[in-house]
Scaffold this motif. Sequence first.
Motif, PDB file in Angstrom:
ATOM      1  N   ILE A  48       0.824  -1.101   0.003  1.00 35.15           N
ATOM      2  CA  ILE A  48       0.054  -0.035  -0.059  1.00 35.15           C
ATOM      3  C   ILE A  48       0.874   1.192   0.094  1.00 35.15           C
ATOM      4  CG2 ILE A  48      -1.937   1.214   1.112  1.00 35.15           C
ATOM      5  CD1 ILE A  48      -2.682  -1.303   2.381  1.00 35.15           C
ATOM      6  N   HIS A  49       2.231   1.200   0.606  1.00 35.72           N
ATOM      7  CA  HIS A  49       2.968   2.472   0.364  1.00 35.72           C
ATOM      8  C   HIS A  49       3.181   2.945  -0.920  1.00 35.72           C
ATOM      9  CE1 HIS A  49       7.015   0.842  -1.152  1.00 35.72           C
ATOM     10  NE2 HIS A  49       6.435  -0.105  -1.000  1.00 35.72           N
ATOM     11  N   ARG A  50       2.805   2.006  -1.965  1.00 33.64           N
ATOM     12  CA  ARG A  50       3.122   2.521  -3.358  1.00 33.64           C
ATOM     13  C   ARG A  50       1.804   3.465  -3.656  1.00 33.64           C
ATOM     14  NH1 ARG A  50       6.989  -0.226  -6.101  1.00 33.64           N
ATOM     15  NH2 ARG A  50       7.930  -2.097  -5.006  1.00 33.64           N
ATOM     16  N   LEU A  51       0.627   3.235  -3.233  1.00 31.70           N
ATOM     17  CA  LEU A  51      -0.635   3.923  -3.382  1.00 31.70           C
ATOM     18  C   LEU A  51      -0.264   5.291  -2.455  1.00 31.70           C
ATOM     19  CD1 LEU A  51      -3.135   1.417  -3.219  1.00 31.70           C
ATOM     20  CD2 LEU A  51      -2.238   2.203  -4.955  1.00 31.70           C
ATOM     21  N   TRP A  52       0.018   5.299  -1.301  1.00 31.86           N
ATOM     22  CA  TRP A  52       0.490   6.334  -0.536  1.00 31.86           C
ATOM     23  C   TRP A  52       1.385   7.492  -1.246  1.00 31.86           C
ATOM     24  CZ3 TRP A  52       2.020   3.137   4.268  1.00 31.86           C
ATOM     25  CH2 TRP A  52       0.725   2.593   4.892  1.00 31.86           C
ATOM     26  N   LYS A  53       2.285   6.840  -2.128  1.00 28.93           N
ATOM     27  CA  LYS A  53       3.426   7.680  -2.430  1.00 28.93           C
ATOM     28  C   LYS A  53       2.856   8.257  -3.801  1.00 28.93           C
ATOM     29  CE  LYS A  53       7.295   5.438  -0.475  1.00 28.93           C
ATOM     30  NZ  LYS A  53       8.343   4.353  -0.460  1.00 28.93           N
ATOM     31  N   ARG A  54       1.861   7.408  -4.513  1.00 25.28           N
ATOM     32  CA  ARG A  54       1.221   8.017  -5.676  1.00 25.28           C
ATOM     33  C   ARG A  54       0.397   9.240  -5.425  1.00 25.28           C
ATOM     34  NH1 ARG A  54       2.610   7.942 -10.682  1.00 25.28           N
ATOM     35  NH2 ARG A  54       1.899  10.196 -10.735  1.00 25.28           N
ATOM     36  N   PHE A  55      -0.328   9.068  -4.348  1.00 16.53           N
ATOM     37  CA  PHE A  55      -1.163  10.111  -3.895  1.00 16.53           C
ATOM     38  C   PHE A  55      -0.285  11.560  -3.543  1.00 16.53           C
ATOM     39  CE2 PHE A  55      -3.286  12.828  -0.783  1.00 16.53           C
ATOM     40  CZ  PHE A  55      -4.446  12.812  -1.027  1.00 16.53           C
ATOM     41  N   VAL A  56       0.858  11.326  -2.965  1.00 15.05           N
ATOM     42  CA  VAL A  56       1.632  12.626  -2.835  1.00 15.05           C
ATOM     43  C   VAL A  56       2.240  13.099  -4.073  1.00 15.05           C
ATOM     44  CG1 VAL A  56       4.032  13.305  -2.008  1.00 15.05           C
ATOM     45  CG2 VAL A  56       2.506  11.850  -0.629  1.00 15.05           C
ATOM     46  N   ILE A  57       2.515  12.258  -5.246  1.00 18.27           N
ATOM     47  CA  ILE A  57       2.965  12.578  -6.526  1.00 18.27           C
ATOM     48  C   ILE A  57       1.880  13.480  -7.132  1.00 18.27           C
ATOM     49  CG2 ILE A  57       3.572  11.733  -8.847  1.00 18.27           C
ATOM     50  CD1 ILE A  57       5.107   9.287  -7.079  1.00 18.27           C
ATOM     51  N   ASP A  58       0.829  12.964  -7.029  1.00 13.44           N
ATOM     52  CA  ASP A  58      -0.434  13.551  -7.674  1.00 13.44           C
ATOM     53  C   ASP A  58      -0.766  14.860  -7.091  1.00 13.44           C
ATOM     54  OD1 ASP A  58      -0.733  11.483  -9.539  1.00 13.44           O
ATOM     55  OD2 ASP A  58      -2.365  10.598  -8.349  1.00 13.44           O
ATOM     56  N   LEU A  59      -0.719  15.055  -5.763  1.00 16.84           N
ATOM     57  CA  LEU A  59      -0.854  15.996  -4.930  1.00 16.84           C
ATOM     58  C   LEU A  59      -0.175  17.403  -5.076  1.00 16.84           C
ATOM     59  CD1 LEU A  59      -2.924  17.152  -2.672  1.00 16.84           C
ATOM     60  CD2 LEU A  59      -1.666  16.280  -1.294  1.00 16.84           C
ATOM     61  N   ALA A  60       1.183  16.720  -5.375  1.00 13.25           N
ATOM     62  CA  ALA A  60       2.391  17.822  -5.473  1.00 13.25           C
ATOM     63  C   ALA A  60       2.039  18.590  -6.874  1.00 13.25           C
ATOM     64  CB  ALA A  60       3.603  16.789  -5.759  1.00 13.25           C
ATOM     65  N   GLY A  61       1.614  17.824  -7.969  1.00  7.41           N
ATOM     66  CA  GLY A  61       1.195  18.607  -9.197  1.00  7.41           C
ATOM     67  C   GLY A  61       2.389  19.323  -9.643  1.00  7.41           C
ATOM     68  N   VAL A  62       3.506  18.414  -9.697  1.00  6.36           N
ATOM     69  CA  VAL A  62       4.699  18.932 -10.192  1.00  6.36           C
ATOM     70  C   VAL A  62       4.713  19.124 -11.761  1.00  6.36           C
ATOM     71  CG1 VAL A  62       7.062  18.314 -10.818  1.00  6.36           C
ATOM     72  CG2 VAL A  62       6.421  17.919  -8.659  1.00  6.36           C
ATOM     73  N   ARG A  63       4.921  20.274 -12.404  1.00  4.16           N
ATOM     74  CA  ARG A  63       4.707  20.436 -13.920  1.00  4.16           C
ATOM     75  C   ARG A  63       6.288  20.712 -14.658  1.00  4.16           C
ATOM     76  NH1 ARG A  63       1.426  23.973 -10.898  1.00  4.16           N
ATOM     77  NH2 ARG A  63       2.930  25.649 -11.021  1.00  4.16           N
ATOM     78  N   PRO A  64       6.288  20.560 -15.864  1.00  6.21           N
ATOM     79  CA  PRO A  64       7.605  20.589 -16.613  1.00  6.21           C
ATOM     80  C   PRO A  64       8.129  21.929 -16.292  1.00  6.21           C
ATOM     81  CG  PRO A  64       5.670  19.932 -17.985  1.00  6.21           C
ATOM     82  CD  PRO A  64       5.149  20.238 -16.767  1.00  6.21           C
ATOM     83  N   GLY A  65       9.580  21.989 -16.010  1.00  9.21           N
ATOM     84  CA  GLY A  65      10.467  23.162 -15.776  1.00  9.21           C
ATOM     85  C   GLY A  65      10.655  23.445 -14.337  1.00  9.21           C
TER      86      GLY A  65
END
Length: 252
Positions: A48-65
């Motif tokens: 499940i830690h992979r899903l928790w980290k996926r949530f963080v990645i999505d929430l971070a909303g990192v954009r190109p540049g």
Amino acid sequence: MASEHKPGYTHFGYEQVPVHEKRARVAGVFTSVARRYDLMNDLMSLGIHRLWKRFVIDLAGVRPGERVLDVAGGTGDLVREFARAVGPQGLAVLSDINAMMLGEGRRRLLDRGIVGVPLVQADAEKLPFAEGSFDCITIGFGLRNVTDKDAALRSMRACLKPGGRLLVLEFSKPLNSALSKVYDEYSFKVLPLMGRLVANDEASYRYLAESIRMHPDQATLKRMMEEAGLARVQVYNLTGGIVAVHRGFRLE
């Protein structure tokens, strides 16, 4: 929730140790577990830690540049995704205080064909980056191992650009008392046993279970982030509060 400790002392799991001693003892734990860290995470969390980290990645909303820093990033699973998101015009940096964990991170990034990610051995309490260097900073399952969490939060806030965001992914306090009881049984009986059978290191995994219990709960960490100068702090409870994501912004 963390309890008080004697002046000049801090928590190492349930044990109180001199402040100057904790860093070395935490380093010993992560040097010991580095090579099996991801395997043990999969076993301990049932993946499940992979899903928790996926949530963080999505929430971070990192954009190109954009410029992104992952603090206490260990084996690099967050920074790997950020490196892809920022693209060739951006920057994703992996930092960790532990050389063995950074080595594992480098190896795993290269195994996935990801090159050009700077690796920085750094203490979260005194990050060696200029004021306002990053659009986004993350720390996943690392804050609870920091000796002075307030100093680390201030350091990370200082490294953010105005408008930048900090995301803290960490074990927290279950919202349901029944879940809390089951979680305690699992943490203090199953985790050390897994540590002994899989990693031949029961003590390190007992420390990890204890360190979770000594970490501030959701409301306390939210207040700490606000006191460190972060604004609009939001709390996202995952898996019934076993894990929480705190996101705050540097406004100026």
